[in-house]
Enzyme design. Structure first.
Site, short mmCIF file in Angstrom:
data_model
loop_
_atom_site.label_atom_id
_atom_site.label_comp_id
_atom_site.label_asym_id
_atom_site.label_seq_id
_atom_site.Cartn_x
_atom_site.Cartn_y
_atom_site.Cartn_z
N ASN A 219 46.27 29.90 28.12
CA ASN A 219 45.12 28.99 28.12
C ASN A 219 44.11 29.45 27.05
OD1 ASN A 219 43.23 30.94 29.33
ND2 ASN A 219 44.57 30.74 31.11
N PHE A 336 35.12 33.62 39.72
CA PHE A 336 34.58 32.56 38.89
C PHE A 336 35.22 31.23 39.29
CE2 PHE A 336 31.96 34.12 35.35
CZ PHE A 336 31.97 35.46 35.67
N LYS A 350 35.89 27.46 47.35
CA LYS A 350 36.64 28.57 46.73
C LYS A 350 36.19 29.90 47.29
CE LYS A 350 38.18 27.45 42.82
NZ LYS A 350 38.32 27.04 41.45
N LYS A 354 39.07 32.06 48.99
CA LYS A 354 39.53 33.28 48.32
C LYS A 354 38.94 34.54 48.95
CE LYS A 354 40.75 31.12 44.02
NZ LYS A 354 41.49 31.45 42.82
O1 C5P Z 1 41.69 29.00 41.53
P1 C5P Z 1 40.88 29.17 40.30
O2 C5P Z 1 41.73 29.48 39.09
O3 C5P Z 1 39.91 28.07 40.04
O4 C5P Z 1 39.99 30.44 40.61
C1 C5P Z 1 39.23 31.08 39.64
C2 C5P Z 1 38.93 32.49 40.06
O5 C5P Z 1 40.06 33.11 40.65
C3 C5P Z 1 38.58 33.38 38.88
O6 C5P Z 1 37.70 34.39 39.34
C4 C5P Z 1 39.93 33.96 38.48
O7 C5P Z 1 39.80 35.19 37.81
C5 C5P Z 1 40.60 34.12 39.82
N1 C5P Z 1 42.05 33.92 39.79
C6 C5P Z 1 42.89 34.98 39.98
N2 C5P Z 1 44.24 34.79 40.01
C7 C5P Z 1 44.77 33.56 39.83
C8 C5P Z 1 43.93 32.47 39.62
C9 C5P Z 1 42.56 32.67 39.59
O8 C5P Z 1 42.41 36.10 40.13
N3 C5P Z 1 46.07 33.39 39.86
#
Ligand code: C5P
Length: 409
Positions: A219, A336, A350, A354
């Site tokens: 990305n 984030f 979120k 999380k």
């Molecule tokens: O689910 P999303 O990608 O929107 O979540 C963003 C947050 O979760 C960020 O803090 C990112 O660093 C973390 N993240 C992660 N592992 C993933 C996806 C997101 O640690 N596979």
């Protein structure tokens, strides 16, 4: 780096490096201006500089020993380290093209350049040289490298040069250099040292998910936010570990660094490092999916059994959620959220899903945030939402750390 050398009288210390250039005499005026602003100045000279100004002049002006050689001080065999530790700001004025090039490459072959490599305080550089040397792509490239690494460059002025040429290359006025040094001191003092003894883990940048040895899924994350957080935490006294996907940024000084590729690599690093962290900030843009199979050799276009047209993706582990589930009572976990709509409600969801203590939520799309130097964010916890104005990522990093400190109180 904790200070080994205590300040004697509460005044900040500027270590002033003087290099071999006709403008070296102007460093005397700079010493005076800094002293008037109640700054203690210690001078380090290159050997070449002593041909232009006698060390005795600086000794008389500063009432301090003037250091030149790496092994000159029999009482302090690692003088370059003690000098670096004493510096609240390290300033090199005038800085020749040669010393500039050494700084850019990390060459440490005398006391000044060795101390400059060991320094963790702000670095202010005022170059001075002939116009052709100054405008040479090598010099300009070195200035860019040092600026990208966070050094404050006080650009040379235009005018009549000692060699008879006219153009850019004159040392900036001592008053302008003094103001840059005092500005760096003020910026340093404005930040609290409230993370002294605190261990901070930061993830940053994108992850890259291999399709085969030459292709990958990734990305557009620049890593700027995570790197700003690592720098900010380090400035506030934390022991920082930065786990980073591939980015085009300079590694922050004084930070322990772990470079990773894929999300699974990043998870492995976090599993190892998270237990020792007091604050963990997951700023990485982890790729949500990865190719199910990474081919061990380059896949061929158009070959039936090398199906490049259809790559099956599988979800990556959620690093933030995995670590938050293992959180102990003393740990603070920050994540984030980049949202295109309903920023705050999505961040709240979120936060709960999380298991983070705080989500830094921002609106993305149409050039916003990704790769930018500024950001507009909301800090969302289970009990509060703080809307922040648009600000530089460096400032946002400090605002996030302010909130992290408050969460831990
Ligand atoms: O689910 P999303 O990608 O929107 O979540 C963003 C947050 O979760 C960020 O803090 C990112 O660093 C973390 N993240 C992660 N592992 C993933 C996806 C997101 O640690 N596979």
């Amino acid at each position: 780096m904790t200070k080994l050398v205590e300040r004697e009288d509460g005044r900040p210390t500027v270590v002033l490096g003087v290099t071999g250039c006709i403008a070296a005499y102007k460093a005397c005026e700079l010493v005076r201006l800094l002293q008037k602003a109640d700054v203690r100045v210690k001078v380090v000279m290159t050997e070449h500089a002593t041909h232009f100004v006698d060390p005795l002049t600086f000794r008389a002006l500063t009432h301090e020993e003037v250091a030149v050689g790496l092994f000159d001080d029999p009482w302090d065999p690692i003088h370059h380290i003690s000098l670096a530790q004493e510096a609240d700001v390290f300033c090199i004025a005038p800085c020749t093209g040669n010393v500039l090039a050494k700084l850019a490459c990390g060459i440490a072959d005398d006391l000044l350049t060795t101390a400059a490599l060991a320094v963790t305080s702000p670095l202010v550089i005022a170059p001075a040289m002939n116009v052709h040397m100054y405008e040479h792509p090598a010099t300009q490239g070195n200035l860019d490298v040092l600026a990208a690494r966070g050094a404050c460059i006080v650009s040379a002025d235009e005018g009549y040069l000692a060699c008879g040429d006219v153009g850019r290359g004159r040392l900036a006025e001592p008053a302008v250099i003094a103001e840059a040094v005092l500005g760096a001191l003020r910026a340093r003092d404005a930040r609290p040292r409230d993370l002294e003894g605190v261990r901070v883990l930061v993830t940053a940048g994108p992850t890259v998910e291999p399709i085969d040895p030459v292709r990958f899924v990734s990305n557009r994350s620049s890593g700027k936010m995570g790197y700003a957080l690592a720098r900010a935490a380090q400035q506030r006294g934390a022991a920082v570990t930065l786990v980073s996907g591939p980015v085009a940024l300079e590694r922050p000084q004084g930070v322990s660094f772990r470079g990773v590729g894929s999300a699974c690599d990043m998870l492995g690093a976090c599993e190892e490092l998270f237990p020792a962290a007091d604050i963990a900030v997951f700023a990485a843009a982890v790729a949500d999916y990865r190719p199910e199979h990474a081919a061990p050799r380059k896949l061929k276009k158009g070959r039936a059994d090398d199906d490049l047209e259809c790559i099956r993706l599988v979800p990556n582990p959620d690093i933030l959620a995995t670590m938050a589930a293992r959180k102990s009572s003393g740990q603070t976990v920050i994540g984030f959220a980049a949202e295109t709509e309903d920023v705050v409600p999505n961040a709240r969801e979120k936060l709960a899903r999380k298991g983070a203590d705080m989500i830094v939520a921002n609106q993305v799309g149409e050039g916003l945030v990704f790769g930018a130097d500024t950001d507009k964010a909301y800090l969302v916890t289970s009990s509060s939402v703080e809307e922040l104005p648009e600000m530089a990522k460096d400032d946002l990093a400090h605002a996030i750390l302010d909130a992290a400190v408050a969460l831990r109180a």
